[in-house]
Design a protein around this motif. Sequence first.
Motif, PDB file in Angstrom:
ATOM      1  N   TYR A 168     -53.842 -96.953  -6.968  1.00 10.69           N
ATOM      2  CA  TYR A 168     -54.035 -95.648  -7.576  1.00 10.69           C
ATOM      3  C   TYR A 168     -53.137 -94.585  -6.951  1.00 10.69           C
ATOM      4  O   TYR A 168     -53.203 -93.432  -7.287  1.00 10.69           O
ATOM      5  N   ARG A 173     -54.377 -91.190  -9.392  1.00 18.19           N
ATOM      6  CA  ARG A 173     -54.197 -90.995 -10.828  1.00 18.19           C
ATOM      7  C   ARG A 173     -52.990 -91.770 -11.357  1.00 18.19           C
ATOM      8  O   ARG A 173     -52.250 -91.313 -12.209  1.00 18.19           O
ATOM      9  N   SER A 174     -52.770 -92.953 -10.829  1.00 20.07           N
ATOM     10  CA  SER A 174     -51.638 -93.746 -11.283  1.00 20.07           C
ATOM     11  C   SER A 174     -51.820 -94.166 -12.732  1.00 20.07           C
ATOM     12  O   SER A 174     -52.921 -94.188 -13.268  1.00 20.07           O
ATOM     13  N   TRP A 175     -50.724 -94.578 -13.328  1.00 24.46           N
ATOM     14  CA  TRP A 175     -50.711 -94.864 -14.757  1.00 24.46           C
ATOM     15  C   TRP A 175     -51.512 -96.114 -15.075  1.00 24.46           C
ATOM     16  O   TRP A 175     -52.539 -96.057 -15.736  1.00 24.46           O
ATOM     17  N   ARG A 254     -61.616 -96.260 -18.708  1.00 28.29           N
ATOM     18  CA  ARG A 254     -60.666 -95.735 -17.715  1.00 28.29           C
ATOM     19  C   ARG A 254     -60.397 -94.266 -17.993  1.00 28.29           C
ATOM     20  O   ARG A 254     -60.022 -93.889 -19.107  1.00 28.29           O
ATOM     21  N   THR A 257     -55.164 -90.227 -16.870  1.00 28.19           N
ATOM     22  CA  THR A 257     -54.241 -89.942 -15.780  1.00 28.19           C
ATOM     23  C   THR A 257     -53.344 -88.796 -16.221  1.00 28.19           C
ATOM     24  O   THR A 257     -53.478 -88.264 -17.327  1.00 28.19           O
ATOM     25  N   ARG A 258     -52.403 -88.453 -15.392  1.00 28.88           N
ATOM     26  CA  ARG A 258     -51.489 -87.368 -15.767  1.00 28.88           C
ATOM     27  C   ARG A 258     -50.581 -87.752 -16.933  1.00 28.88           C
ATOM     28  O   ARG A 258     -49.896 -86.914 -17.505  1.00 28.88           O
ATOM     29  N   SER A 263     -59.346 -88.225 -21.698  1.00 28.12           N
ATOM     30  CA  SER A 263     -60.091 -89.436 -21.355  1.00 28.12           C
ATOM     31  C   SER A 263     -60.645 -90.069 -22.618  1.00 28.12           C
ATOM     32  O   SER A 263     -60.817 -89.403 -23.642  1.00 28.12           O
ATOM     33  N   THR A 303     -61.538 -94.936  -5.091  1.00 28.63           N
ATOM     34  CA  THR A 303     -61.947 -93.909  -6.050  1.00 28.63           C
ATOM     35  C   THR A 303     -63.430 -94.049  -6.350  1.00 28.63           C
ATOM     36  O   THR A 303     -63.990 -95.146  -6.312  1.00 28.63           O
TER      37      THR A 303
END
Length: 672
Positions: A168, A173-175, A254, A257-258, A263, A303
Motif C-alpha cells: 500500500y 493508497r496505492s493503485w 476496495r 485510491t488517488r 469508492s 491498514t
Amino acid sequence: MVLTSLKDDSIGGDTNGDGGTTNPAPGDWNGINMREAGILNLDRALVRYGHVTGESTSPLSVTNSRIEHTSDYALELSSSKEIVVTGNTIAHTAGIGILVTQTGHAADISRSTTTVTNNNVSDVTDYYGGAGIIVNAAPGGFAPSPPYSNSPAPTVTGNTVTGVTGSYGNDGRSWLPGIAMQVNANNLLPSKLTGNTGTDNTTNTLELSGTLRGNWTLPATGLPISIGPGPNRGFTVPSGVTLTLNSGTILKFRSATRFDSDSPALTVAGTLNANGTSAQPVVLTSLKDDSIGGDTNGDGGTTNPAPGDWNGINVGAGGQVLAEGVDLRYASTAFTMDAGSYASSVSGRIVFSPHGIVAGDSTVDARNVDWGTPSGPAPYGTGPSVSGGGVLVLPWAGFVAPPEPTPPSYDAPIVTTDCPQVAVIGLRGSGESPQGSSLEQYGDRSYVSGTELFGTDSSLIAAKAKQRILELRPNADVQFFGIPYAALPVPGVGGSDVTTEQYINSIYEGSMMLWDTMHSLTEQCGSSTKFMLVGYSQGALAIHIEIADPNTYASQILGVALLADPGKVSNPAETVWETDYTAAAAGVADKAGVFARLLTGDDEPVLATLASRTISMCHRGDPICAATIPSAVSTGVNMALYNFSQHTNYTSAEDISMALWVGTRVGNALPQ
C-alpha cells in the motif's frame, strides 16, 4: 520464435561474445510495439527482457507464448476489434502481467470481443501496486459517460495467477496492491468469469466493476470475488437480473485510491437476495477488514477499515433487496433507497457506518436488526442513522419496550351544555397539528370540544359519520371531543428529534387520555352517553390499545373507525377494508401492523364485543398497518403500491366510506 536481449546467453549462446561479462536485464530492449492499424498475431513465441504492446484498430492475438523478465507491463493490448490472449505464460515482471483494453466502436460493436483465457501469470512485483491480469472492456467510456450497453461481455476464464506482490506504499493508497485479477466491463456474464484461480498473491481476489448481465449466485468456485471502484465506480445489478448471496458469502469492497473518482457501491436496479444465517451470515465489508475472511488485502494489518470505505448498497428505481442474515460494515451509507425503488427488507447487523438507511418514501423492513448498540439506530439511539417514514426499525436487537407510564391526573372540564347522546372522540395521527407549544393552551385537560384535535382524516370521518347518524336519528345530540395528547412525530421522520421513549409515551398518553375522557363523560352524564371513536395512525393505535382492554367502556362504545391502525393483528375479527367498500384480501387482512406485538410481546386484538362495531381500513402496501415485503419477481404484484406514501394518501372517498359504515351502526344502535 525467440525474441530476447543480446546479452541473453541462455538462448543461442554468447551472441555478443563478451564471455558472460554482461547479463541480460528487464528493459534491455523495448519489445514488440504494434500501433495504429497494425495486426498482431503472435503464437508460440518466447519474448524475454522486453514487453509486448499493441494499440491498434485491428485484431490483436497473442497465444501459446511466454513473456518473461520485463520491467513494465509484460503484455499490454488495446484495440477496437477482436482481442485474444490465450494459453500464455507470463513470469518475472514488474507492474502488470496482462493488461487488455477493449476500446470498441458503436458502428462495429459486435467485433469488439475480448478473450483472456487459460493464461498463467506468476512473479509480478511492484512496490506501488501490481496486478496479475487486468481486463477493461467498456467501449464507449466508463461511468458516468454512457457506455455501449450492447458491447460484448469479456471472456475471462481458466486463468491462474500466483506470486503477485505489492504494497500500500507509505500513504496506504496505492493503485493495485498485488491484486490477482481485475475485470472492468460494461457487461459481465457469470458464465464468462469461471475457473480463475490464484495463490500467494498479496490481494488474492478477482476484483470486478461493471454491470452484471446474467443471474449469479455467490460464493462461486475459483478466486474470491471483491468489488473495486474501477472506472465503473462499483458493481451494478440491473433490471431483470438477480444477484444471490448465499450463507457464508464474504464480499469485500476496495476503497478509492488517488487514481479513482469514488469508492465503490453495489447498485441494485434488479434484485439482490441475501440468504445468510446467524451462524453463517452474508458479510459485506471493507477490503481492509481482516476480522472476517482474513487479511484479504495482504498488508499484514498495515491498514485498518474505517466507516465510508465503500458506498454501501444503492437501490435504484425498480430495484429490490431481500437481505436476510447480513453483516454490513464500514459503508458510508449501508442502504440508500432511490425514488421508485421497491419495498425491501434487511435483517442481521449494520455497524461501523455513519448512516444505516436513507429511504425517503421507500419501505424498508429493518426490524430486529443489530445496530451495534441496544439503544438502536439514530435518532432512536446511538447506532447508524436511519431516515424515511417507511423504514421499520422497531423492535431492533436488544430493544426493550419502556414500561407503560403511570396515568397522570387530568383536569377534565365540566360539561356545561346538555350531555351528548353520542360523544365522537377523535385522535390525530403522528405529527399532525397542533404540536409542541401549540398544545399548551389546553393545559391538563383530557379532552377539548370540537374537531380541532382530530387531524385531517379523522375530522372528515367524524363529520360525515355525524351526518349519517342524524339521517337515521334526526333528534340525536352528537358532540365532538378531541384528545390533546402529544401525537409526536415518528423519530427521524421530517427531521424529528423525538426519542423512542417519548414516542411510545405519546401513544400511551393518547390511550390514557381516551379512557379518562370516556370516564369523565360517564361520571358527569351517566352511561346513557354513548361513544364513537375515530383515529388515524398513532391515534388509531391509541384507540386500539384502549378497546383491547377488558376494562374499557365497551357497552357504551357503539362504533369505532381505525384508519391505518399500526396495532392491527393478523386476520382480525373487525371489518377490514383496503380501500372504500373493498374487503381486505390476503396481503392486507393477514398482515399485522408494526405495533401489533411491539409493546406487550403478544397480539392485542380488539375485544370480541367491539369487533362487530369496528371498521378498519389499511391500504395494500401501507407499511404501518400491513407490514409486508413481497418479492418483486412475483407475478401479479404491483410493487408501486408498497411504499410509505400508501400510509399518507388515504382519500376523501375512503374516509367517507368509513364514516358511512360506522355512522350507520351508531345511528341504528340509538333508540328511536
